[in-house]
Design a protein around this motif. Structure first.
Motif, PDB file in Angstrom:
ATOM      1  N   PRO A  27       0.808  -1.235   0.000  1.00  0.00           N
ATOM      2  CA  PRO A  27       0.000   0.000   0.000  1.00  0.00           C
ATOM      3  C   PRO A  27       0.832   1.271   0.000  1.00  0.00           C
ATOM      4  CG  PRO A  27       0.000  -1.020   2.181  1.00  0.00           C
ATOM      5  CD  PRO A  27       0.678  -1.990   1.268  1.00  0.00           C
ATOM      6  N   LEU A  28       2.098   1.212   0.345  1.00  0.00           N
ATOM      7  CA  LEU A  28       2.943   2.401   0.380  1.00  0.00           C
ATOM      8  C   LEU A  28       3.633   2.644  -0.954  1.00  0.00           C
ATOM      9  CD1 LEU A  28       4.524   2.021   3.933  1.00  0.00           C
ATOM     10  CD2 LEU A  28       2.620   3.463   3.251  1.00  0.00           C
ATOM     11  N   THR A  29       4.232   1.613  -1.525  1.00  0.00           N
ATOM     12  CA  THR A  29       4.974   1.772  -2.785  1.00  0.00           C
ATOM     13  C   THR A  29       4.138   1.464  -4.000  1.00  0.00           C
ATOM     14  OG1 THR A  29       5.779  -0.510  -2.697  1.00  0.00           O
ATOM     15  CG2 THR A  29       7.116   1.170  -1.586  1.00  0.00           C
ATOM     16  N   LEU A  30       2.942   0.847  -3.774  1.00  0.00           N
ATOM     17  CA  LEU A  30       2.053   0.471  -4.886  1.00  0.00           C
ATOM     18  C   LEU A  30       2.739  -0.474  -5.857  1.00  0.00           C
ATOM     19  CD1 LEU A  30       0.412   3.933  -5.657  1.00  0.00           C
ATOM     20  CD2 LEU A  30      -0.401   2.131  -4.127  1.00  0.00           C
ATOM     21  N   GLU A  31       3.690  -1.278  -5.376  1.00  0.00           N
ATOM     22  CA  GLU A  31       4.400  -2.237  -6.204  1.00  0.00           C
ATOM     23  C   GLU A  31       4.095  -3.650  -5.717  1.00  0.00           C
ATOM     24  OE1 GLU A  31       8.458  -1.210  -5.996  1.00  0.00           O
ATOM     25  OE2 GLU A  31       8.274   0.654  -7.178  1.00  0.00           O
ATOM     26  N   LEU A  32       4.273  -4.603  -6.634  1.00  0.00           N
ATOM     27  CA  LEU A  32       4.058  -5.998  -6.293  1.00  0.00           C
ATOM     28  C   LEU A  32       5.165  -6.463  -5.369  1.00  0.00           C
ATOM     29  CD1 LEU A  32       2.354  -8.565  -6.816  1.00  0.00           C
ATOM     30  CD2 LEU A  32       3.952  -9.098  -8.666  1.00  0.00           C
ATOM     31  N   ARG A  33       4.790  -7.072  -4.307  1.00  0.00           N
ATOM     32  CA  ARG A  33       5.795  -7.552  -3.355  1.00  0.00           C
ATOM     33  C   ARG A  33       6.576  -8.712  -3.948  1.00  0.00           C
ATOM     34  NH1 ARG A  33       1.575  -7.053   1.641  1.00  0.00           N
ATOM     35  NH2 ARG A  33       2.187  -4.964   2.318  1.00  0.00           N
ATOM     36  N   GLY A  58       8.398   4.563   0.986  1.00  0.00           N
ATOM     37  CA  GLY A  58       7.139   4.736   0.273  1.00  0.00           C
ATOM     38  C   GLY A  58       6.947   6.157  -0.210  1.00  0.00           C
ATOM     39  N   ALA A  59       7.337   7.144   0.580  1.00  0.00           N
ATOM     40  CA  ALA A  59       7.205   8.537   0.162  1.00  0.00           C
ATOM     41  C   ALA A  59       8.076   8.842  -1.043  1.00  0.00           C
ATOM     42  CB  ALA A  59       7.569   9.453   1.322  1.00  0.00           C
ATOM     43  N   ARG A  64       8.460   9.969  -6.915  1.00  0.00           N
ATOM     44  CA  ARG A  64       8.949   9.618  -8.257  1.00  0.00           C
ATOM     45  C   ARG A  64       7.788   9.396  -9.226  1.00  0.00           C
ATOM     46  NH1 ARG A  64      12.575   6.360  -5.256  1.00  0.00           N
ATOM     47  NH2 ARG A  64      11.303   4.529  -5.728  1.00  0.00           N
ATOM     48  N   GLN A  65       6.774   8.680  -8.757  1.00  0.00           N
ATOM     49  CA  GLN A  65       5.622   8.448  -9.627  1.00  0.00           C
ATOM     50  C   GLN A  65       4.890   9.738  -9.942  1.00  0.00           C
ATOM     51  OE1 GLN A  65       3.128   5.455  -7.909  1.00  0.00           O
ATOM     52  NE2 GLN A  65       4.561   3.784  -8.329  1.00  0.00           N
ATOM     53  N   LEU A  66       4.784  10.640  -8.963  1.00  0.00           N
ATOM     54  CA  LEU A  66       4.128  11.923  -9.206  1.00  0.00           C
ATOM     55  C   LEU A  66       4.892  12.749 -10.229  1.00  0.00           C
ATOM     56  CD1 LEU A  66       1.945  13.976  -8.511  1.00  0.00           C
ATOM     57  CD2 LEU A  66       3.381  14.758  -6.621  1.00  0.00           C
ATOM     58  N   ALA A  67       6.233  12.768 -10.113  1.00  0.00           N
ATOM     59  CA  ALA A  67       7.038  13.515 -11.082  1.00  0.00           C
ATOM     60  C   ALA A  67       6.890  12.927 -12.474  1.00  0.00           C
ATOM     61  CB  ALA A  67       8.502  13.508 -10.654  1.00  0.00           C
ATOM     62  N   GLN A  68       6.830  11.601 -12.570  1.00  0.00           N
ATOM     63  CA  GLN A  68       6.686  10.960 -13.885  1.00  0.00           C
ATOM     64  C   GLN A  68       5.318  11.260 -14.493  1.00  0.00           C
ATOM     65  OE1 GLN A  68       7.268   6.747 -13.779  1.00  0.00           O
ATOM     66  NE2 GLN A  68       6.897   6.457 -15.954  1.00  0.00           N
ATOM     67  N   ARG A  69       4.266  11.196 -13.680  1.00  0.00           N
ATOM     68  CA  ARG A  69       2.924  11.483 -14.190  1.00  0.00           C
ATOM     69  C   ARG A  69       2.809  12.955 -14.604  1.00  0.00           C
ATOM     70  NH1 ARG A  69       3.489   6.944 -13.931  1.00  0.00           N
ATOM     71  NH2 ARG A  69       2.114   5.311 -13.101  1.00  0.00           N
TER      72      ARG A  69
END
Length: 205
Positions: A27-33, A58-59, A64-69
């Protein structure tokens, strides 16, 4: 004071409570464990380091995802703006070509009116019709090309004949046999003119 005695011997500490997170997506990184294994969290002291570092990681991932989007949205907006400008240019070009084709078909009518004026056969009724027609054509962007005294321009004038004259210092349109017309950047037809040129140095001498 002596410690309390229990019938069954000393009381044992209860085992630590184990919380199993069976979610495959962190839930923090939104990546598959990794391995798809659920994460385990305990309330003991042994997981304090892990729990303290997870929010920071996670932050960083969210930033990084926000900057990419954000970069993707900016690129998409720039592409849309360029597309909208290109469509607008194409629309104006198509409209100008359509108007030019219609006005080009009316040039013989204007020529007939000019000939009638030269011969003095324009009655009041025809004069009113001609004035209304010329006014509407001007509203659509029709412009006459070729006037007495204009410098000769081969992109707008068609020289029917040449002559020498001491009254000019450059090639000049001195007679307009048939006016030309244009709409915007489209030349419907060049003006037919007689061009006067200054005399040669030998003739002047």
């Amino acid at each position: 004071m002596s410690p309390p005695k229990y019938p069954d011997g000393p009381r044992k500490q209860p085992p630590p409570i184990v919380i199993r997170d069976k979610r495959r997506i962190d839930p923090l990184t939104l990546e598959l464990r990794a391995g798809g294994h659920p994460a385990q969290h305990t309330t003991g002291d042994g997981d304090r380091g892990t729990r303290g570092g997870a929010p920071a990681a996670g932050a960083d991932a969210v930033e990084r995802q926000l900057a990419q989007r954000t970069a993707d949205l900016q690129r998409l907006k720039a592409e849309y703006d360029n597309y909208r400008k290109r469509v607008q240019r194409d629309r104006l070009a198509v409209r100008e070509i359509a108007v030019a084709n219609v006005l080009g078909g009316l040039l013989p009518v204007l020529d007939a009116i000019d000939q009638a004026r030269e011969h003095g056969t324009v009655d009041p009724g025809l004069r009113a019709v001609a004035a209304a027609l010329e006014s509407q054509l001007a509203t659509l962007g029709l412009q006459e090309v070729g006037a007495l005294g204009e410098p000769f321009d081969p992109t707008r004038h068609e020289a029917i004949s040449y002559e020498r004259s001491d009254e000019v210092d450059q090639p000049t349109c001195t007679t307009v046999h048939r006016p030309g017309y244009r709409v915007g950047h489209h030349l419907l037809r060049p003006a037919e003119v007689t061009v006067s040129e200054p005399p040669d140095e030998e003739e002047r001498g």
